[in-house]
Design a protein around this motif. Structure first.
Motif, PDB file in Angstrom:
ATOM      1  N   GLN A 173      -7.636   4.003  10.475  1.00 45.16           N
ATOM      2  CA  GLN A 173      -6.592   4.218   9.535  1.00 45.16           C
ATOM      3  C   GLN A 173      -5.348   3.417  10.560  1.00 45.16           C
ATOM      4  N   VAL A 174      -4.432   2.953   9.661  1.00 47.73           N
ATOM      5  CA  VAL A 174      -2.930   2.513  10.405  1.00 47.73           C
ATOM      6  C   VAL A 174      -1.922   2.870   9.450  1.00 47.73           C
ATOM      7  N   THR A 175      -0.682   2.784  10.276  1.00 45.55           N
ATOM      8  CA  THR A 175       0.434   2.934   9.331  1.00 45.55           C
ATOM      9  C   THR A 175       1.156   1.828   8.834  1.00 45.55           C
ATOM     10  N   GLY A 176       1.847   2.075   7.599  1.00 52.72           N
ATOM     11  CA  GLY A 176       2.427   0.964   7.057  1.00 52.72           C
ATOM     12  C   GLY A 176       3.364   1.510   6.123  1.00 52.72           C
ATOM     13  N   GLN A 177       3.601   0.869   5.016  1.00 50.15           N
ATOM     14  CA  GLN A 177       4.739   1.169   3.909  1.00 50.15           C
ATOM     15  C   GLN A 177       4.267   2.589   3.336  1.00 50.15           C
ATOM     16  N   THR A 178       5.224   3.450   3.219  1.00 52.75           N
ATOM     17  CA  THR A 178       4.908   4.956   2.535  1.00 52.75           C
ATOM     18  C   THR A 178       4.823   4.735   0.993  1.00 52.75           C
ATOM     19  N   ILE A 179       3.750   5.353   0.580  1.00 54.21           N
ATOM     20  CA  ILE A 179       3.505   5.072  -0.780  1.00 54.21           C
ATOM     21  C   ILE A 179       3.264   6.556  -1.438  1.00 54.21           C
ATOM     22  N   SER A 180       3.839   6.794  -2.768  1.00 55.54           N
ATOM     23  CA  SER A 180       3.691   8.026  -3.452  1.00 55.54           C
ATOM     24  C   SER A 180       2.518   8.021  -4.218  1.00 55.54           C
ATOM     25  N   THR A 189       1.690  11.538  -0.718  1.00 52.90           N
ATOM     26  CA  THR A 189       2.740  10.744  -0.247  1.00 52.90           C
ATOM     27  C   THR A 189       2.654  10.413   1.214  1.00 52.90           C
ATOM     28  N   THR A 190       2.250   9.142   1.623  1.00 57.75           N
ATOM     29  CA  THR A 190       1.913   9.064   3.054  1.00 57.75           C
ATOM     30  C   THR A 190       2.200   7.606   3.549  1.00 57.75           C
ATOM     31  N   ASN A 191       2.447   7.197   4.819  1.00 51.54           N
ATOM     32  CA  ASN A 191       2.628   5.808   5.327  1.00 51.54           C
ATOM     33  C   ASN A 191       1.192   5.585   5.778  1.00 51.54           C
ATOM     34  N   ILE A 192       0.110   6.412   5.782  1.00 47.41           N
ATOM     35  CA  ILE A 192      -1.080   5.949   6.133  1.00 47.41           C
ATOM     36  C   ILE A 192      -1.769   5.011   5.250  1.00 47.41           C
ATOM     37  N   TRP A 193      -2.296   3.829   5.842  1.00 49.18           N
ATOM     38  CA  TRP A 193      -3.223   2.921   4.896  1.00 49.18           C
ATOM     39  C   TRP A 193      -4.640   3.157   5.588  1.00 49.18           C
ATOM     40  N   ASP A 194      -5.767   2.917   4.813  1.00 44.81           N
ATOM     41  CA  ASP A 194      -7.184   2.997   5.383  1.00 44.81           C
ATOM     42  C   ASP A 194      -7.386   1.690   5.412  1.00 44.81           C
ATOM     43  N   SER A 253      11.120 -13.945 -11.193  1.00 43.51           N
ATOM     44  CA  SER A 253      11.951 -14.451  -9.889  1.00 43.51           C
ATOM     45  C   SER A 253      12.227 -13.093  -8.973  1.00 43.51           C
ATOM     46  N   VAL A 254      11.669 -12.091  -9.112  1.00 43.69           N
ATOM     47  CA  VAL A 254      11.538 -10.897  -8.186  1.00 43.69           C
ATOM     48  C   VAL A 254      10.139 -10.580  -7.690  1.00 43.69           C
ATOM     49  N   VAL A 255      10.253  -9.680  -6.509  1.00 45.69           N
ATOM     50  CA  VAL A 255       8.877  -9.357  -5.981  1.00 45.69           C
ATOM     51  C   VAL A 255       8.801  -7.876  -5.992  1.00 45.69           C
ATOM     52  N   GLU A 256       7.550  -7.299  -5.940  1.00 43.93           N
ATOM     53  CA  GLU A 256       7.197  -6.030  -5.915  1.00 43.93           C
ATOM     54  C   GLU A 256       7.903  -5.467  -4.845  1.00 43.93           C
ATOM     55  N   GLY A 257       8.530  -4.278  -4.999  1.00 40.47           N
ATOM     56  CA  GLY A 257       9.397  -3.534  -3.869  1.00 40.47           C
ATOM     57  C   GLY A 257      10.681  -3.983  -3.732  1.00 40.47           C
ATOM     58  N   GLN A 258      10.978  -4.976  -4.365  1.00 36.17           N
ATOM     59  CA  GLN A 258      12.721  -5.462  -4.516  1.00 36.17           C
ATOM     60  C   GLN A 258      13.468  -4.510  -5.285  1.00 36.17           C
ATOM     61  N   TRP A 259      14.492  -4.209  -4.817  1.00 34.74           N
ATOM     62  CA  TRP A 259      15.707  -3.536  -5.424  1.00 34.74           C
ATOM     63  C   TRP A 259      16.477  -4.425  -6.247  1.00 34.74           C
ATOM     64  N   VAL A 260      16.719  -4.097  -7.525  1.00 39.81           N
ATOM     65  CA  VAL A 260      17.443  -4.798  -8.354  1.00 39.81           C
ATOM     66  C   VAL A 260      18.840  -4.099  -8.894  1.00 39.81           C
ATOM     67  N   VAL A 306      -6.553  -0.153   1.984  1.00 44.85           N
ATOM     68  CA  VAL A 306      -5.855   0.381   0.709  1.00 44.85           C
ATOM     69  C   VAL A 306      -5.069   1.901   1.123  1.00 44.85           C
ATOM     70  N   SER A 307      -4.004   2.151   0.547  1.00 44.14           N
ATOM     71  CA  SER A 307      -3.056   3.113   0.623  1.00 44.14           C
ATOM     72  C   SER A 307      -3.938   4.519   0.688  1.00 44.14           C
ATOM     73  N   ASN A 308      -3.674   5.035   1.751  1.00 48.75           N
ATOM     74  CA  ASN A 308      -4.511   6.855   1.405  1.00 48.75           C
ATOM     75  C   ASN A 308      -3.823   7.501   0.824  1.00 48.75           C
ATOM     76  N   ALA A 309      -2.699   7.207   0.135  1.00 50.47           N
ATOM     77  CA  ALA A 309      -2.101   8.027  -0.894  1.00 50.47           C
ATOM     78  C   ALA A 309      -3.146   8.271  -2.092  1.00 50.47           C
ATOM     79  N   TYR A 310      -3.976   7.185  -2.308  1.00 50.94           N
ATOM     80  CA  TYR A 310      -4.995   7.311  -3.642  1.00 50.94           C
ATOM     81  C   TYR A 310      -6.428   7.512  -3.111  1.00 50.94           C
ATOM     82  N   ILE A 311      -6.476   8.169  -1.730  1.00 48.01           N
ATOM     83  CA  ILE A 311      -7.994   8.402  -1.152  1.00 48.01           C
ATOM     84  C   ILE A 311      -8.160   9.755  -0.918  1.00 48.01           C
ATOM     85  N   ARG A 312      -9.225  10.083  -1.269  1.00 48.02           N
ATOM     86  CA  ARG A 312      -9.720  11.646  -0.557  1.00 48.02           C
ATOM     87  C   ARG A 312     -10.791  11.224   0.391  1.00 48.02           C
ATOM     88  N   ARG A 313     -10.686  11.841   1.604  1.00 48.74           N
ATOM     89  CA  ARG A 313     -11.533  11.764   2.737  1.00 48.74           C
ATOM     90  C   ARG A 313     -11.486  12.735   3.874  1.00 48.74           C
TER      91      ARG A 313
END
Ligand SMILES: [Zn+2]
Length: 379
Positions: free
Chosen positions: A75-82, A87-92, A316-323, A100-107
């Motif tokens: 596991q590594v740390t990365g973007q926080t995902i709900s 809700t976690t910043n852990i990625w597996d 013209s926008v990207v995922e994560g961008q605020w508009v 994959v975001s650990n926010a959607y993994i049971r393990r």
């Protein structure tokens, strides 16, 4: 998240059969190494994207269905995902370049990866900006200067390998594999001028003050006081869930190709995707093509989401961008399940991803927001 094909979009072009989910890859094998464990994906009705890095701005390299078992190596740390699980910043990590975001993994328990990559820079509020001089290392090909931190942004200049360039700050953007490194960092030269850090050798550099999180000042939109604006001028032709097409979860506003589409409200872009059963979204779709085409989802405050379908080209926008309300997010087209150029516009109210169950009538909603559809305004 990769999305299944969005069905039943437009009454005028209603087509029959259900679309299959777009899955770019299947179960990913582990490459062993540290301790590994088997996790179970819990992502509901939508697949879980496998990313090349630990953020939703990293490219999608595959997907897993809910219920899939997957071997996780560390596991590594990365973007926080709900997610659905937490809700976690852990990625597996599945394998190099597959996360994959650990926010959607049971393990069960999992060891940290030996060399944790640096987390994506968060956007701090007001950081004193220091500048540094970098050196371009791009081999025989020039390094493009872009209008924003993605290669889909327009080219506004170029630098030769060996050029020295003053960099004012860094922001997170599209992940690029360059001669120097693979990174989602882009170095800002000046407003509207960015180069991928994947081709730059330089010392430390501060994050840009308003990298991506704080919205820019709202654009003027006469006559609208609530902060919501109409996404396009024009009166809806196909309405929300008419008796003839109860699966039509939005309204269709018929417009010429390339009319700009504005974000109806301020928020964060959660999805920028090509959703089609056809070859791609850069060509016109048709009645027998399935999907929403090039589309954008925006998450607003108060559990409100909006969706904009059938754009003419990559938004013209990207995922994560605020508009901001009124900010241009793309242009009218007819990609996906569409029989003519138009904007298919949806509003969803409630928790979770935008689905049929939480769609509401955009006409009534926008009326409540004091930005009624069909009212021509100047913008
Ligand atoms: Zn429609």
């Amino acid at each position: 998240m990769a999305r299944p094909l969005i069905r039943g979009l437009c009454a005028v072009v209603l087509a029959g059969s259900a679309g299959a989910a777009i899955l770019l890859g299947g179960n990913a094998p582990a490459s062993a190494a540290v301790t590994s464990t088997v996790g179970t994906v819990d992502s509901g009705s939508t697949p879980l994207n496998i990313r090349s890095g630990t953020s939703v701005s990293a490219s999608t390299v595959g997907a897993l269905r809910s219920g899939n078992k997957v071997t996780l190596v560390c596991q590594v740390t990365g973007q926080t995902i709900s997610g659905r699980v937490r809700t976690t910043n852990i990625w597996d990590k599945i394998a190099d370049g597959r996360y994959v975001s650990n926010a959607y993994i049971r393990r069960g328990a999992l060891s940290p990866c030996p060399s944790t990559p640096p987390p994506p820079p968060t956007a701090p509020t007001n950081v004193a900006v220091t500048s540094t001089v970098g050196t371009v290392e791009s081999g025989n090909t020039p390094l493009n200067i872009r209008s924003s931190a993605t290669i889909s942004a327009s080219t506004v200049g170029a630098l030769r390998s060996g050029n020295q360039i003053t960099l004012v700050c860094q922001i997170a953007g599209q992940t690029i594999s360059g001669r120097v490194r693979t990174t989602n960092i882009w170095d800002k030269i000046a407003d509207g001028r960015y180069v991928s850090n994947a081709y730059i050798r330089r010392g430390a550099l501060s994050p840009c003050p308003s990298a991506s999180t704080p919205p820019l000042p709202p654009q003027a939109n006469p006559g609208v006081a609530t902060g919501w604006v109409i996404p396009v001028p024009g009166t809806p032709a196909q309405l929300f869930r008419p008796a003839s097409n109860p699966g039509h979860d939005g309204v269709d506003i018929m417009l010429p190709r390339n009319i700009p589409i504005a974000a109806a409200g301020a928020g964060q872009v959660t999805t920028v995707e090509c959703n089609t059963s056809g070859p791609n979204c850069d060509v016109d779709g048709g009645p027998n093509v399935r999907g929403c085409g090039w589309y954008v989802d925006i998450q607003h405050a108060g559990q409100v989401a909006t969706r904009y379908c059938h754009m003419v080209r990559r938004p013209s926008v990207v995922e994560g961008q605020w508009v901001n309300a009124g900010q241009i997010i793309g242009y009218v087209g007819t990609s996906g399940n569409s029989g003519g150029t138009h904007l298919h516009f949806e509003v969803h109210v409630g928790p979770g991803y935008a689905v049929h169950a939480n769609a509401v009538d955009p006409i009534a909603f926008m009326q409540r927001m004091n930005a009624p559809l069909g009212v021509l305004t100047t913008r």
